[in-house]
Every structure is written in C-alpha cells, then in structure tokens.
Design an enzyme around this catalytic site. Structure first.
Site, short mmCIF file in Angstrom:
data_model
loop_
_atom_site.label_atom_id
_atom_site.label_comp_id
_atom_site.label_asym_id
_atom_site.label_seq_id
_atom_site.Cartn_x
_atom_site.Cartn_y
_atom_site.Cartn_z
CE LYS A 68 101.82 -17.70 87.04
NZ LYS A 68 101.57 -17.47 88.50
CB THR A 116 102.75 -25.29 84.71
OG1 THR A 116 101.85 -25.10 83.61
CG2 THR A 116 103.95 -26.11 84.26
CB CYS A 117 99.83 -22.44 88.30
SG CYS A 117 101.02 -21.12 88.18
CG ASP A 118 100.72 -20.95 81.37
OD1 ASP A 118 99.66 -20.90 80.70
OD2 ASP A 118 101.70 -20.24 81.15
CG ASN A 151 104.61 -22.86 87.34
OD1 ASN A 151 103.48 -23.17 87.06
ND2 ASN A 151 104.86 -22.06 88.37
#
Lengths: 386, 386
Positions: A59, B332-334, B375
C-alpha cells in the site's frame, strides 16, 4: 445509464514504460523513485531484524518496478486487497510470501486471494474468522491486537485490533473451524519514532500465545507490524536500534519459545527512495505572513500533511541564503489544500515563482494517495530510477 | 529513468461511454449521477437568484455529460485549472461564460486560459494581479475578500482572501496595469446553512466598491461565491431563502448601484443528483460497539467525512425495522478510513454482509476526490443517468 470510468485501477495494471525517458527537467510535480535506495533500505532493515521475514507493505507504494526489485532482493509482501495480491504475484512473489493483513475483508476478496494460493490472513473478530474459514478453508490466521499508537506520527489504533482476551477467543474459535491459529499481529502506528512502542504489544502477544497453548493451540507466528520510520523532519532512531530493541523484547517475553516473526514495513523501505519535486507557482504576502504556493498539494499526493502529521524535509533551488518562516500551500482552489501553516516552514527569503522545491522522504503514501485529478490537477506522476 | 503514469488526468479526458450499460445491479461501489436532478437543482437556484448568473463550479463534479447538460440549461462555469477550462469549453461554454476563480495560479495556466479566450480572473494579492496583467493582459479581475466561514460545514477561510483595505489596493493596482478592476469575490464556506452568512461580505463588498470608485475605478461585478447547501443530515434552508436574503442584502448595501452578480454553486447543484451505493463487507462488534464496514471509504471518494464534516443521509436494504448506533468504516486497511465514529450513525440492527447502503446527496466532491486506487481499491466509478 451510461458509465463513466474515471481511471483504471492502478494496481495491478500499473506499467513501467521503460522506453519513455522524461526530459532532463521533467514537468512538475513528479515523484522520482530510486529503486536502489529502496532496496538498500530493505536490506538494512532485514539485516537489523535477523530471523524475521520482511513483508514490504504494498500500500505504501505499489510501483511494479519497485515490487519486482524488492522481490529480487528477498522481500515478501504485505497485501490488503485483490489488486495488491495480483501485484505482488506479478512481481514474482510466491503466494506463500504474502500476508493478507486487512482485518476486515470482502468475502469474495478472500476467495480470490485463496484461489491464488494465499494462506495467511489477519483477523480481529469472531465474525471475520468465520468468514476466512468459509472463504479460505484451512488457512492460517493471525489475530490483531489493539495498540495505543503513542509515539507515532500517524497512529493506527482507531480502527483495528482487539484485546488479549478477545484474541484468545478468536484464535481458539479459529481452531474449532479447522484453521491454523497461527498467532498474533499488531501495529504500533506509522512513522513510529519510539522502538519502545513494541514492548507492550510484544508482552501482550506472549500472554496470548500462552493462553492459546493452554487451550490446546500451537501458535507459531508473530506479526510485528510496520511503523518503521523514515528520516523526516524531527529525525528517528536507525533501524538497528529497532532491531536490537525488538530482539531483546522477544527474548524477554518469549525466551526459548520464540515464534517465527515477520514485519510489514512500508514507509521504512520506500519513503527515502522518493523525492517529490514541485515548482513554486506564487509567493504572496497575507498580512505579515509569507505564503508559498506549490504545484503539488493535499490532492496530488500530500494527504499526510493533513493536520501537519508528516513533515517532509525540504530542499530548494535557493538553499544557502537567509531563510524565514512561511506557510506552504497546494495549487487547488480548495482551502483544505494547505500543507504547513500551524507550524510554518523555514524557506529561503528569495524563493520565487518558478523555483523548484523538493520534498524528501516522499516515496511512501504519496503517488498512491493522489486523487484522480481533483480540480483538474493531474494525479502525481512517478519517474522510476530502476 | 522510466516513467510510471498512474492514471490519465480525468479532465478533460473523461468520456461518457454511452454504449456501455451497467448490469441491472452493478458492482459496488458506484456513484449514480442523475443529470435531470442536477438540471432541476440548477434551474431552481437560478430562479431563486433572478438577475444573477449561475456559474457551476466544475471542481464539484467534472463529469462531461453533466457539464453539457448544465450548459444546455443555461449554466455558466467556475473553473480553476486548465483542464477545467477545457472541460467547460468542450461542454459548449463560450470563454466569456467562465470565471477563473483560483486566486493563485501558475503563470502558464493563466496564459493557456487567456489563449482560449478567458477574460475574468480572481486574485487576492498584488503579486497575483501583476501575474494576471502579464499573462492575460487587459482581462478583468475580481479581488477575493476573506470571510470567517461561520455556519458552514466545510469552511474555506483558511487559504484565500484579503481585507477590504487590501482589496481596494489590489483593484486600484489592477487599474494601473490596464486591467478591468471588475469588482469583488468572496466565498462563505461550503455547505453553508445560514443565508445570513452573506450579510457581512456583501456589506464589505459595497465598501470596497465605494472606495474603488473614489479612486477612479468603475467596479461592476460582484461574485457571491458558492456555499449553497445540499439536503444532507441536519437539513438546510431552501434555495429561495438564500435568494431572498441575498436580494435584500444587495438592495440594502448597493441600492440603485447594484452591480452585475454571479454565484458559483457546486454542491448546491450536483450533490443531490448523486447516490453513492456501497455494500456491507462486514459487521463486527468491538466491545459494545457495532462497526459496519463498507466497500467505499475515505480513499474512494468520501474524503469529506474526515472530521465527520459532511454527513450523508443513508438508506439501506433493511430500512423499516429497529435501528441502533454504529461506527461506519471504509474498506482499506488504513485506520484513517473511518467515516463516522465520534457521532455514530443509526442503522438497522439486522444490517448484514452483502446488504447495500446508499449515501444520498453524494454527487459533489466524491468521484473527483477519489484516490487513484489506494490500497488496490479502484477509484469511484460513475454511472450517469443522462
């Protein structure tokens, strides 16, 4: 209905057009990405963490040339979406080199990853564990623990992670579903300046391991997350200090039962490989304050300047002379497009329209955070130095 | 160096592929943009402001089909970059229909606009006035006043605008440079719920007009900005109330010397024309709190949920039954990818994975704010109902 597709997904369709050489002085703004620097940063971090697998976090920057070089250097990958899975595989990675670290995933995304051979998934709830068991039967799962995120410039504690007691329940539940309850994952927050931030989650992980063993599990893998910093404004300890601290903490809390370990650095590998070159489009006075307007801003890759969280070191064409404070703003007519105002930046007093300003340490979370072209300003272009 | 161009600029190259019909149930996430609704909103706002030219703010949504329909309905355009100039011209607008409202511009951008016939530019400093005089000689300039932005959900006071005294200096300076010192511009802040917000800047504008006249100028144009709200959570007065208030204020402060006027609505025209459809990818419990994860988030068009500034009304496949509070997050992994947490959203208790959630009033500042694919999640797609 007719359909407007603004842009194609950049991953995995990103292409490095090796035949296209930019002019000696390419048009700004652009990100210059030096792959040798990224590989050197990867090697240094890997050397600082002997015995720990390094999974580059795609990412941070999904450039396909970068992924291929990192794979060739021995890196594994941290992915979080189907496109990232495919990008990592396209770079040469084996499915077993991937950890799918997004704790909440679309079911069909898990299925696609599983179809491509991915067998290691992060979860943090019972619900997601059920989903992984159904969509990727027999896989290994890591349960993500919550961390406070203190000491990091971009904390991550808000969205993901569970308590140690919940993690024990999740991993025990995974066992009953025929999954490999592999262990624990955590993330101390991005651009984490304090190696000591790993102490509490490593201790907590050891407690989870003990309790899962007591319930019949055989945990064997600890995901130490990312957070390894780049040299931005304010500085940071070197990778070796992180490696030494983490090694000590693993000895202290796991002793002879030290599990396999992995890390997921993104910024720590790629940030310093990138220099974002911009041009001054105007210098104006607002009362007593000097404002420098650049042709890159929040909507063309510099989202991490929001709340002034990430402070890039700046170089200019005029460095060497006297400097003074200024506000730095981006080119769109959106008032949110201000990079640094609360803490102003010292820049040369003779900085003028047409001068170039280079943001260092900008290889991570810039080109991928760029908008599709808000306000008619194109997305950030990358020039790769292979 | 090789070059990676992540995506093409979406403006003016956006194409509406009329032959591509999406499936009856297109894949999420997507923005459904109903052009009839946008035209109706345009007409209602124009009718509420008789004698005032309406310049749709292209930045809010640059879809080319939308621009063409608005042009056909009589709309003019507010642009802020070369790509937006070209998009407006491609939609059929004449160069004289454009106001270039970005107060700080790249010199070559002004030259390009001038080359295409644009003759009206906003400035807010002496420096930019010099630049316009050099790059677009003989053009008309509006000087932007600073406003406090109170009462708006997305204040704009941070970056642009000068005091009335400075505006008089700027416009007087413009006269000496052979420019048409046309008048004043201001912006009361986006999604402005209080029509009274126009009172102070209209009064200030009248003072500037008087003082510029006293210095020999002949100001004739007042740009009342944007800020006209859409019906989001919390509600807002109807366009007619804004029109009536603004008309009264113009009478009060300008009397018989009322200048030509224009407005620059973006959200007020296009927001209600858009419905962003997403799918629930997971519902999980974190302690006592229910979290609903959607397949659209901060990085796929919902940037304005940052700090929970803009609150979209939500509809779901399960509406009608009992509801309860939940946090709403993106895919997203954010960890920044959380839409609503501090003020939770009431959603049906039986909302489950695979259900659809529709965000209303989402036609503005969504598709254009989307990232290029952070991502690995693709940019927001638009399906146009022509």
């Amino acid at each position: 209905m007719s359909t407007t597709v603004p842009v194609r997904p950049p991953v995995p369709e990103l292409r490095t057009a090796g035949s296209v050489l930019p002019a000696a002085r390419p048009q700004t703004p652009f990100l210059r990405l030096d792959l040798d620097v990224a590989v050197a940063r990867y090697r240094r971090l890997a050397a600082a963490l002997p015995g720990t697998a390094v999974h580059y976090a795609v990412k941070a920057n999904p450039d396909p040339g970068l992924l291929a070089r990192l794979h060739a250097a021995g890196s594994r990958f941290d992915v979080a979406s189907p496109a990232e899975v495919l990008a990592a595989l396209a770079a040469g990675a084996a499915p077993g080199d991937l950890v799918y670290s997004n704790p909440v995933k679309r079911r069909t995304d898990i299925e696609l990853a599983h179809l491509h051979g991915v067998r290691l998934f992060v979860v943090d709830t019972l619900e997601e564990t059920d989903k992984v068991a159904a969509a990727a039967p027999g896989s290994a799962v890591l349960c993500r623990l919550v961390t406070p995120g203190e000491g990091s410039d971009w904390p991550l504690s808000r969205k993901y992670g569970c308590s140690t007691a919940q993690a024990v329940d999740v991993l025990t539940h995974a066992l009953t579903l025929g999954l490999d309850a592999a262990g624990v994952s955590f993330h101390v927050g991005s651009q984490q300046r304090d190696p000591g931030a790993w102490a509490a989650p490593i201790a907590a992980s050891a407690r989870v391991f003990d309790q899962v063993r007591a319930r019949g599990g055989r945990p064997h893998l600890l995901d130490l997350g990312g957070g390894f910093p780049a040299r931005l404004v304010g500085g940071c300890p070197p990778p070796e200090e992180y490696g030494a601290t983490i090694g000590r903490l693993l000895d202290q809390h796991f002793g002879a039962r030290r599990p396999d370990t992995l890390v997921e650095p993104g910024r720590g590998v790629v940030a310093e490989a990138g220099v974002l070159t911009t041009e001054v489009i105007g210098v104006v006075r607002r009362g007593e304050v000097r404002w420098v307007f650049l042709d890159a801003g929040v909507f063309t890759g510099l989202v991490e300047t929001l709340e002034e969280a990430i402070r890039y070191p700046l170089e200019t064409d005029r460095d060497g002379g006297p400097t003074g404070p200024c506000v730095v703003a981006g080119p769109t007519c959106d008032s949110a497009d201000v990079l640094y105002q609360d803490t102003m930046v010292d820049l040369p007093l003779d900085l003028a329209e047409g001068d170039r300003v280079r943001l260092l340490g900008a290889g991570a979370y810039t080109s991928c955070y760029s908008t599709v072209g808000f306000n008619g300003f194109p997305p950030l272009v990358t020039h790769v130095v292979p």
